[in-house]
Design a protein around this motif. Structure first.
Motif, PDB file in Angstrom:
ATOM      1  N   ASP A  30       3.283 -12.225  13.725  1.00 57.78           N
ATOM      2  CA  ASP A  30       2.808 -10.742  13.981  1.00 57.78           C
ATOM      3  C   ASP A  30       2.014  -9.951  13.096  1.00 57.78           C
ATOM      4  OD1 ASP A  30       3.771  -9.949  16.859  1.00 57.78           O
ATOM      5  OD2 ASP A  30       5.492 -10.337  16.538  1.00 57.78           O
ATOM      6  N   VAL A  31       2.886 -10.290  12.287  1.00 57.95           N
ATOM      7  CA  VAL A  31       2.048  -9.362  10.829  1.00 57.95           C
ATOM      8  C   VAL A  31       0.930 -10.459  10.129  1.00 57.95           C
ATOM      9  CG1 VAL A  31       1.984  -9.497   7.837  1.00 57.95           C
ATOM     10  CG2 VAL A  31       4.111  -9.421   9.056  1.00 57.95           C
ATOM     11  N   LYS A  32       0.803 -11.535  10.380  1.00 55.10           N
ATOM     12  CA  LYS A  32      -0.566 -12.060  10.496  1.00 55.10           C
ATOM     13  C   LYS A  32      -1.284 -11.452  11.062  1.00 55.10           C
ATOM     14  CE  LYS A  32       1.481 -16.470   8.097  1.00 55.10           C
ATOM     15  NZ  LYS A  32       0.531 -15.359   6.222  1.00 55.10           N
ATOM     16  N   ALA A  33      -1.844 -11.267  12.746  1.00 56.37           N
ATOM     17  CA  ALA A  33      -2.109 -10.740  13.809  1.00 56.37           C
ATOM     18  C   ALA A  33      -2.686  -8.923  13.219  1.00 56.37           C
ATOM     19  CB  ALA A  33      -1.412 -10.621  14.511  1.00 56.37           C
ATOM     20  N   LEU A  34      -2.201  -8.996  12.586  1.00 55.73           N
ATOM     21  CA  LEU A  34      -2.356  -7.670  11.855  1.00 55.73           C
ATOM     22  C   LEU A  34      -2.955  -7.379  10.723  1.00 55.73           C
ATOM     23  CD1 LEU A  34       1.068  -5.336  11.740  1.00 55.73           C
ATOM     24  CD2 LEU A  34      -0.562  -5.036  13.598  1.00 55.73           C
ATOM     25  N   VAL A  35      -3.350  -8.341  10.365  1.00 57.37           N
ATOM     26  CA  VAL A  35      -4.119  -8.859   9.129  1.00 57.37           C
ATOM     27  C   VAL A  35      -5.184  -9.167   9.496  1.00 57.37           C
ATOM     28  CG1 VAL A  35      -4.461 -10.397   7.117  1.00 57.37           C
ATOM     29  CG2 VAL A  35      -1.930  -9.757   7.299  1.00 57.37           C
ATOM     30  N   ALA A  36      -5.297  -9.619  10.772  1.00 62.32           N
ATOM     31  CA  ALA A  36      -6.317 -10.519  11.520  1.00 62.32           C
ATOM     32  C   ALA A  36      -6.738  -9.305  11.806  1.00 62.32           C
ATOM     33  CB  ALA A  36      -6.144 -11.259  12.183  1.00 62.32           C
ATOM     34  N   LEU A  37      -6.590  -8.041  12.591  1.00 64.03           N
ATOM     35  CA  LEU A  37      -6.845  -7.364  13.491  1.00 64.03           C
ATOM     36  C   LEU A  37      -7.682  -6.201  12.273  1.00 64.03           C
ATOM     37  CD1 LEU A  37      -4.286  -6.370  16.483  1.00 64.03           C
ATOM     38  CD2 LEU A  37      -6.988  -7.078  16.371  1.00 64.03           C
ATOM     39  N   THR A  38      -7.145  -5.631  11.103  1.00 65.74           N
ATOM     40  CA  THR A  38      -7.278  -4.302  10.364  1.00 65.74           C
ATOM     41  C   THR A  38      -8.174  -5.093   9.375  1.00 65.74           C
ATOM     42  OG1 THR A  38      -5.254  -5.190   8.725  1.00 65.74           O
ATOM     43  CG2 THR A  38      -5.196  -3.649  10.967  1.00 65.74           C
ATOM     44  N   ALA A  39      -8.305  -6.531   8.636  1.00 64.22           N
ATOM     45  CA  ALA A  39      -8.870  -6.735   8.111  1.00 64.22           C
ATOM     46  C   ALA A  39      -8.012  -5.924   6.219  1.00 64.22           C
ATOM     47  CB  ALA A  39     -10.240  -6.423   7.573  1.00 64.22           C
ATOM     48  N   ILE A  40      -7.061  -6.050   6.614  1.00 66.09           N
ATOM     49  CA  ILE A  40      -6.223  -5.674   4.838  1.00 66.09           C
ATOM     50  C   ILE A  40      -5.542  -6.400   4.948  1.00 66.09           C
ATOM     51  CG2 ILE A  40      -4.904  -4.708   4.379  1.00 66.09           C
ATOM     52  CD1 ILE A  40      -5.655  -1.894   6.112  1.00 66.09           C
ATOM     53  N   SER A  41      -5.219  -7.124   3.475  1.00 65.08           N
ATOM     54  CA  SER A  41      -4.759  -7.902   2.560  1.00 65.08           C
ATOM     55  C   SER A  41      -3.715  -8.086   2.792  1.00 65.08           C
ATOM     56  CB  SER A  41      -4.742  -8.031   0.983  1.00 65.08           C
ATOM     57  OG  SER A  41      -6.740  -8.483   1.123  1.00 65.08           O
ATOM     58  N   GLU A  42      -3.179  -9.131   3.003  1.00 57.89           N
ATOM     59  CA  GLU A  42      -1.578  -9.242   3.953  1.00 57.89           C
ATOM     60  C   GLU A  42      -0.760  -8.911   2.480  1.00 57.89           C
ATOM     61  OE1 GLU A  42       1.231 -12.841   5.152  1.00 57.89           O
ATOM     62  OE2 GLU A  42      -0.414 -13.359   4.972  1.00 57.89           O
ATOM     63  N   THR A  43      -0.902  -8.899   1.331  1.00 58.06           N
ATOM     64  CA  THR A  43       0.328  -8.460   0.640  1.00 58.06           C
ATOM     65  C   THR A  43       0.470  -6.808   0.668  1.00 58.06           C
ATOM     66  OG1 THR A  43       0.223 -10.371  -1.208  1.00 58.06           O
ATOM     67  CG2 THR A  43       0.805  -8.112  -1.862  1.00 58.06           C
ATOM     68  N   PRO A  44      -1.109  -6.500   0.435  1.00 56.96           N
ATOM     69  CA  PRO A  44      -0.421  -4.595   0.320  1.00 56.96           C
ATOM     70  C   PRO A  44      -0.227  -4.316   1.531  1.00 56.96           C
ATOM     71  CG  PRO A  44      -2.864  -5.151   0.498  1.00 56.96           C
ATOM     72  CD  PRO A  44      -2.025  -6.175   0.335  1.00 56.96           C
ATOM     73  N   LEU A  45      -0.385  -5.498   3.096  1.00 62.21           N
ATOM     74  CA  LEU A  45      -0.193  -4.916   4.519  1.00 62.21           C
ATOM     75  C   LEU A  45       1.652  -4.669   4.644  1.00 62.21           C
ATOM     76  CD1 LEU A  45      -0.960  -3.815   7.229  1.00 62.21           C
ATOM     77  CD2 LEU A  45      -0.802  -6.448   7.456  1.00 62.21           C
ATOM     78  N   ARG A  46       1.752  -5.927   3.858  1.00 61.90           N
ATOM     79  CA  ARG A  46       3.389  -5.676   3.674  1.00 61.90           C
ATOM     80  C   ARG A  46       3.702  -5.120   3.091  1.00 61.90           C
ATOM     81  NH1 ARG A  46       5.560 -10.790   5.560  1.00 61.90           N
ATOM     82  NH2 ARG A  46       4.252 -13.014   6.022  1.00 61.90           N
ATOM     83  N   GLN A  47       3.197  -4.281   2.321  1.00 64.77           N
ATOM     84  CA  GLN A  47       3.978  -3.729   1.072  1.00 64.77           C
ATOM     85  C   GLN A  47       4.413  -1.793   2.126  1.00 64.77           C
ATOM     86  OE1 GLN A  47       1.851  -3.218  -2.148  1.00 64.77           O
ATOM     87  NE2 GLN A  47       2.454  -5.329  -3.136  1.00 64.77           N
ATOM     88  N   ARG A  48       2.986  -1.642   3.197  1.00 65.58           N
ATOM     89  CA  ARG A  48       3.293  -0.632   4.169  1.00 65.58           C
ATOM     90  C   ARG A  48       4.246  -0.861   4.937  1.00 65.58           C
ATOM     91  NH1 ARG A  48      -3.316   0.671   3.762  1.00 65.58           N
ATOM     92  NH2 ARG A  48      -3.742   0.357   1.923  1.00 65.58           N
ATOM     93  N   LEU A  49       4.018  -2.305   5.371  1.00 64.45           N
ATOM     94  CA  LEU A  49       5.188  -2.145   6.528  1.00 64.45           C
ATOM     95  C   LEU A  49       6.732  -2.372   6.277  1.00 64.45           C
ATOM     96  CD1 LEU A  49       3.850  -5.276   8.464  1.00 64.45           C
ATOM     97  CD2 LEU A  49       3.497  -2.807   9.032  1.00 64.45           C
ATOM     98  N   GLY A  50       6.802  -2.900   4.993  1.00 65.51           N
ATOM     99  CA  GLY A  50       8.073  -2.790   4.440  1.00 65.51           C
ATOM    100  C   GLY A  50       8.741  -1.371   4.089  1.00 65.51           C
ATOM    101  N   ALA A  51       7.334  -0.270   3.452  1.00 62.45           N
ATOM    102  CA  ALA A  51       7.578   1.035   2.804  1.00 62.45           C
ATOM    103  C   ALA A  51       8.340   1.921   4.249  1.00 62.45           C
ATOM    104  CB  ALA A  51       6.484   1.752   2.645  1.00 62.45           C
ATOM    105  N   MET A  52       8.729   1.319   5.332  1.00 68.06           N
ATOM    106  CA  MET A  52       8.648   1.671   6.351  1.00 68.06           C
ATOM    107  C   MET A  52       9.893   1.259   7.486  1.00 68.06           C
ATOM    108  SD  MET A  52       6.089   3.561   8.290  1.00 68.06           S
ATOM    109  CE  MET A  52       6.415   4.730   8.799  1.00 68.06           C
ATOM    110  N   SER A  53      10.721   1.961   8.218  1.00 65.98           N
ATOM    111  CA  SER A  53      12.119   1.094   8.377  1.00 65.98           C
ATOM    112  C   SER A  53      11.443   0.260   9.764  1.00 65.98           C
ATOM    113  CB  SER A  53      12.867   1.572   8.619  1.00 65.98           C
ATOM    114  OG  SER A  53      13.057   3.286   9.073  1.00 65.98           O
TER     115      SER A  53
END
Length: 464
Positions: free
Chosen positions: A235-258
């Motif tokens: 699911d994370v990799k699918a979001l990376v493909a949809l948003t064109a946001i790099s995986e590392t910063p995307l994971r950081q943003r996702l992890g910052a919220m429960s």
């Protein structure tokens, strides 16, 4: 026949033959139902669909939707179609205006001795104008304008589609994270039971079979948690493909919220389907296509009748030879030419018949699109009603099974329940907890489907 007679004939021709062009309606009644048969969420209280995503109080979701729309090739293609439609509208409007072309030429020549060498410089302008007797060019402009409006609606449809896809994927990840937390908690509980069963079996208080069952249960739970973890990664990799946001910063943003799923939504759904369907870009687009096909038919019919064109020219020539220089200026208005179709082997009639067939097809597709829109809204409303009716029961069941498991676990610890009873109670509790999260995800999917079915809050005034 002098020029004045030709002009009079040209002016009378539309009056004599205008009744030959049979207009077709540009608007078609789709006959929507008078009211929705499925229950309306929250009794149809009015709220703006355009602000629907903001009510989630999840800024990350809004940010990801904007990124997905920016990176989407679907939205980009829709924007390109708008640019093409605008160019076609300019070209169609230009057909109603006169054309002017300028030319400039220079010549230096000598015929034969003793004739001196001569130089000539010429400048000129030619104009032409087709007088739109039967409205063929005006119909072409109308068709281009309708298709431009449809292309702009398609742009919004693409944005709504991308927003819904991104939100669906986002909540799929959040649901997966909740399911993963449940799976890990269950795996930890089973691992502890397996540890205690092993110690008890080694001390001779339980049979090796019970220890083996506990180990198998722990391994099964760990495998389930591992599988759920893999799904979350996908699911994370699918979001990376949809948003064109790099995986590392995307994971950081996702992890910052429960991981939290919204419990309810407020969505604007009018009681009259016609008002709701008017918001849908695809309905608006197909309706514009009907109007464009009607204009195309009028343009094709106009080609069967006489055409009147007016030409003109303006020229200046400077000739120099043997030290002498001569300037000449010429101009002309005309000819005023009337072209009357006599015989073309049925080509113009065939073109008009083809345009009529395209119009009929556009009407059928428009009505079918309206029926499909009604179906999508009805299905989304049914799904919402179903999930709403099951939500309370699912929560009550989950809470009851948790208490039952806690009681069975206490009995097992006191030696009053078997391991088989404990594992059966554990499986029931796990299934109930998973069902609650799955039902929440199903309800969110129904709301997103209704968001799409209602057109995403679009209206004809909005421009890209």
């Amino acid at each position: 026949m002098n020029i004045f007679q030709a002009i009079a004939l040209a002016c009378l021709t539309p009056l004599l033959t205008a009744c030959a062009i049979q207009p077709v309606p540009t608007k078609v009644d789709a006959n929507p139902p008078a009211q929705w048969h499925a229950p309306l969420p929250h009794d149809g209280n009015p709220h703006k669909l355009a602000e629907w995503w903001n009510q989630h109080n999840d800024p990350l979701l809004t940010e990801l939707i904007a990124a997905a729309q920016e990176a989407s090739p679907t939205v980009s293609a829709a924007s390109a179609r708008i640019a093409q439609a605008r160019a076609n509208r300019v070209a169609a409007a230009a057909a109603l205006l006169p054309t002017a072309d300028a030319s400039l030429s220079a010549t230096r020549a000598r015929s034969q001795p003793p004739t001196p060498t001569g130089s000539a410089l010429q400048a000129g302008m030619q104009t032409a104008w087709e007088i739109d007797l039967f409205g063929g060019n005006r119909a072409g402009r109308t068709a281009a304008e309708e298709r431009l409006a449809g292309a702009e609606a398609g742009w919004h449809e693409a944005r709504v589609s991308v927003a819904a896809e991104l939100a669906s994927q986002y909540y799929s990840l959040r649901s997966c994270e909740l399911l993963l937390a449940i799976a890990r908690s269950d795996a930890g509980s089973r691992a502890e039971t397996a540890r205690l069963a092993k110690l008890s079996a080694e001390a001779g208080f339980q049979s090796p079979a019970n220890a083996a069952l506990a180990r198998a249960s722990a391994a099964d739970a760990n495998s389930r948690a591992t599988q759920q973890q893999a799904q979350c990664e996908l699911d994370v990799k699918a979001l990376v493909a949809l948003t064109a946001i790099s995986e590392t910063p995307l994971r950081q943003r996702l992890g910052a919220m429960s991981a939290v799923l919204p419990q309810s939504f407020m969505l604007s759904v009018d009681r009259l389907p016609a008002n709701v369907l008017a918001q849908r870009p695809d309905i608006f687009n197909t309706e514009r296509e009907v109007a464009a096909a009607s204009a195309d038919l009028g343009s094709a019919q106009a080609q069967r009748y006489p055409r009147l064109t007016l030409s003109g020219s303006l020229g200046a020539t400077r000739f120099r030879t043997g030290g002498a220089e001569v300037d000449l200026t010429t101009w002309s208005i005309g000819p005023l030419a009337l072209s009357v179709p006599v015989f073309d082997g049925g080509r113009r009639i065939a073109i008009a018949e083809a345009a009529r067939a395209r119009y009929d097809d556009a009407v059928v597709r428009y009505r079918a699109q309206v029926r499909q829109a009604v179906r999508e809204v009805e299905q989304a409303l049914v799904s919402l009603q179903s999930t709403s009716s099951r939500s309370d029961d699912a929560r009550i069941a989950a809470e009851g099974y948790r208490r039952s498991f806690a009681a069975t676990e206490a009995l097992y610890g006191g030696g009053l329940a078997s391991l088989v009873e404990l594992e059966e109670s554990r499986r029931t509790r796990l299934a109930a907890e998973l069902a609650v999260v799955s039902l929440q995800r199903e309800r969110i999917a129904a709301w997103i489907a209704l968001y799409r079915a209602a057109g995403g809050g679009w209206n004809a005034i909005a421009q890209p």
